[in-house]
Design a protein around this motif. Structure first.
Motif, mmCIF file in Angstrom:
data_model
loop_
_atom_site.group_PDB
_atom_site.id
_atom_site.type_symbol
_atom_site.label_atom_id
_atom_site.label_comp_id
_atom_site.label_asym_id
_atom_site.label_seq_id
_atom_site.Cartn_x
_atom_site.Cartn_y
_atom_site.Cartn_z
ATOM 1 N N MET A 207 21.350 13.480 8.331
ATOM 2 C CA MET A 207 22.620 13.797 7.659
ATOM 3 C C MET A 207 22.971 15.265 7.887
ATOM 4 N N THR A 208 23.330 15.580 9.135
ATOM 5 C CA THR A 208 23.713 16.939 9.499
ATOM 6 C C THR A 208 25.219 16.984 9.771
ATOM 7 N N THR B 31 18.396 14.918 3.020
ATOM 8 C CA THR B 31 19.672 15.541 3.370
ATOM 9 C C THR B 31 19.691 17.012 2.991
ATOM 10 N N VAL C 244 22.838 5.366 5.873
ATOM 11 C CA VAL C 244 23.237 5.855 4.551
ATOM 12 C C VAL C 244 24.301 4.955 3.948
ATOM 13 N N ASN D 69 19.446 20.550 5.822
ATOM 14 C CA ASN D 69 20.593 21.459 5.872
ATOM 15 C C ASN D 69 20.315 22.815 5.251
ATOM 16 N N ALA E 261 22.177 7.686 11.404
ATOM 17 C CA ALA E 261 22.239 8.356 10.099
ATOM 18 C C ALA E 261 23.368 7.809 9.244
ATOM 19 N N GLY F 259 17.586 10.585 5.775
ATOM 20 C CA GLY F 259 18.253 11.774 5.252
ATOM 21 C C GLY F 259 18.255 12.926 6.235
ATOM 22 N N SER F 260 17.220 12.998 7.088
ATOM 23 C CA SER F 260 17.134 14.108 8.046
ATOM 24 C C SER F 260 18.233 14.066 9.091
ATOM 25 N N GLY G 112 23.842 15.775 -0.466
ATOM 26 C CA GLY G 112 22.467 15.401 -0.764
ATOM 27 C C GLY G 112 22.193 15.361 -2.255
ATOM 28 N N MET H 290 27.017 19.524 3.058
ATOM 29 C CA MET H 290 26.017 18.471 3.215
ATOM 30 C C MET H 290 24.906 18.596 2.170
#
Length: 489
Positions: free
Chosen positions: A386-387, A144, A281, A148, A277, A383-384, A120, A116
């Motif tokens: 995107m886990t 992102t 995106v 991570n 998310a 972006g936060s 990013g 991830m």
């Protein structure tokens, strides 16, 4: 006489000596004062020891002994390299079965976080180097990467707290919000940021081309066919193994076809926050890739003769028309589709501030400072999310694929409807402007103009394409309102 310009070094030395002398005098005065001497004598008579009988600092008896070797080992185990290789954490995804309320547990390994982080940096590369919507993709990419990073705590961190009650150890999970989690909860998850973005878009939008040529609104409406057609495709995707979308989630995926990031976030936050998310995106990525996705579709569906059609210059639009337009559209949304009124209302509020001409300061704030600040926070918040547990699964891949399908259908439908309209119009429409019916303002209109200029350097379609382009913004908001009205209860 000292001169600072001629003797700067000498003047500096003299100043330092004066400061040092003043410090020495004050220190000696404090050290040899009667009060200081009395305190010194008293302290020598009764000096409390900070060590116990074993030579250990008091209140530190229960702390583990740390040797040089264990210290170095602990340092090594808290590096990102170690975490990416050896880390594994069990995380629960959001509810996937609303009937039973069960959650799915997924184990997140360090290599997933590393992947991830690479995603990013890829997003950052597309924004910074390839210039694909850099104002959005760069903050999304950094968000992102931030979320991570092992041990950084930029997102939400869940810690196990153990408390002894009645002789038994009770474990509770305590959630500690991080920097990015605070941003997400403050403005992304509760629809606050998308509505402010719509105000800014309204303040930057000129509805003049749409008012001058109202029939282009049909092209903006036609592009929404991609949104509703994708609902069917998402439902069919449920037959694939590992994929399960309900109708609310299908709406959140289908709205990607409108190519409107704020609307996508708005409807996902209301209907399917667990997918926010991925759909956000995907929407922003396809917005950024408009110059790559749309031209092949436009050229495939049009002939050279159609691409060379020249359109007559638009008529001038009066100030009264521009002021009345946002009020009329907002009133109609209140009367006919109240669920879309928040989006359309914020859009028209920003546009009214622009056109009325009596609050220039507010208009400039919406167009510049406010929308720029909120765009940064909105993108970081997206972006936060995107886990690995939210993104690395079959459903996410289907979302990305279906988003592309929706966007392609919306582009194709706009072009085809323009060709159909030409069967009945005396003054023909260049079908290339039909692709601008998606909400990507003004990128889609620029692409229509660029493709037209490739075949005729004197054929400027930008202002004509802005008509369906701004109509697409309204159309996507209406489509979102319909979905919320039907499935939002």
């Amino acid at each position: 006489m000292l001169n600072l310009k001629r003797d700067p070094v000498l003047v500096t030395k003299i100043c330092l000596l004066i400061v040092a002398g003043a410090f020495a005098i004050s220190f000696l005065g404090a050290a040899f004062s009667p009060r200081a001497q009395a305190q010194s004598a008293s302290s020598r008579d009764n000096v409390p020891s900070i060590y116990n009988m074993d030579g250990i600092i008091k209140d530190s008896e229960n702390l583990p002994r740390v040797s040089i070797g264990s210290f170095l080992k602990n340092i090594a185990e808290t590096t990102g390299i170690y975490a990416f290789i050896n880390d594994h954490i069990e995380k629960e995804t959001t509810v996937i079965d609303e009937a039973t309320g069960k959650n799915e547990t997924i184990t997140v390994f360090g290599w997933m976080e590393l992947l991830m982080v690479a995603v990013g940096f890829l997003i950052i590369y597309l924004g910074a180097v390839k210039n694909f919507e850099p104002l959005l993709l760069i903050p999304i990419g950094f968000g992102t990467v931030f979320v991570n990073i092992p041990f950084a705590g930029m997102g939400a961190t869940e810690l196990i707290q153990r408390v002894v009650e009645n002789g038994a150890v009770v474990e509770t999970i305590v959630r500690h919000p991080g920097f990015l989690d605070i941003i997400y909860e403050s403005g992304v998850g509760n629809e606050f940021f998308p509505l402010i973005i719509f105000m800014g878009i309204g303040a930057m939008t000129d509805f003049g081309p749409l008012i001058a040529n109202p029939k282009t609104a049909i092209l903006g409406a036609a592009a929404q066919f991609g949104v509703f057609a994708t609902l069917l495709f998402v439902s069919i995707a449920n037959f694939l193994p590992g994929v399960a979308f309900n109708l609310k989630e299908a709406c959140a995926v289908a709205i990607i076809g409108g190519a409107d990031g704020p609307t996508t976030i708005y409807i996902a936050a209301k209907l399917a926050p667990q997918l926010l998310a991925t759909v956000a995106v995907a929407a922003y990525s396809y917005m950024a890739l408009v110059p790559m996705i749309q031209p092949p579709i436009m050229k495939l569906l049009t002939t050279k003769h159609e691409r060379l059609i020249k359109m007559r210059q638009l008529r001038p639009v009066s100030k009264v028309e521009k002021i009345a337009f946002p009020l009329v559209v907002f009133t109609l949304s209140i009367l006919l589709l109240p669920s879309a009124a928040p989006l359309i209302g914020c859009l028209m509020f920003g546009n009214f501030i622009r056109e009325c001409g009596v609050v220039e300061r507010l208009s400039k704030t919406l167009q510049n400072e406010l929308i720029n600040i909120v765009s940064i926070f909105l993108s970081l918040g997206v972006g936060s999310q995107m886990t690995p547990e939210k993104f690395l699964n079959p459903s996410s891949l289907i979302i990305v694929l279906m988003g592309l399908v929706a966007f392609a259908i919306a582009t194709a439908t706009g072009v085809l409807v323009a060709k159909f309209m030409n069967l009945f119009l005396k003054e023909k429409i260049n079908p290339l402007i039909g692709s601008a019916g998606v909400s990507a303002v003004p990128m889609a209109a620029r692409v229509s103009n660029k493709v037209g200029l490739e075949y005729d350097p004197g054929n400027f379609l930008l202002m004509h394409a802005m008509g369906p382009n701004v109509a697409g913004v309204i159309g996507t908001a209406i489509a979102a309102g319909v979905m919320i009205a039907v499935y939002g209860g």
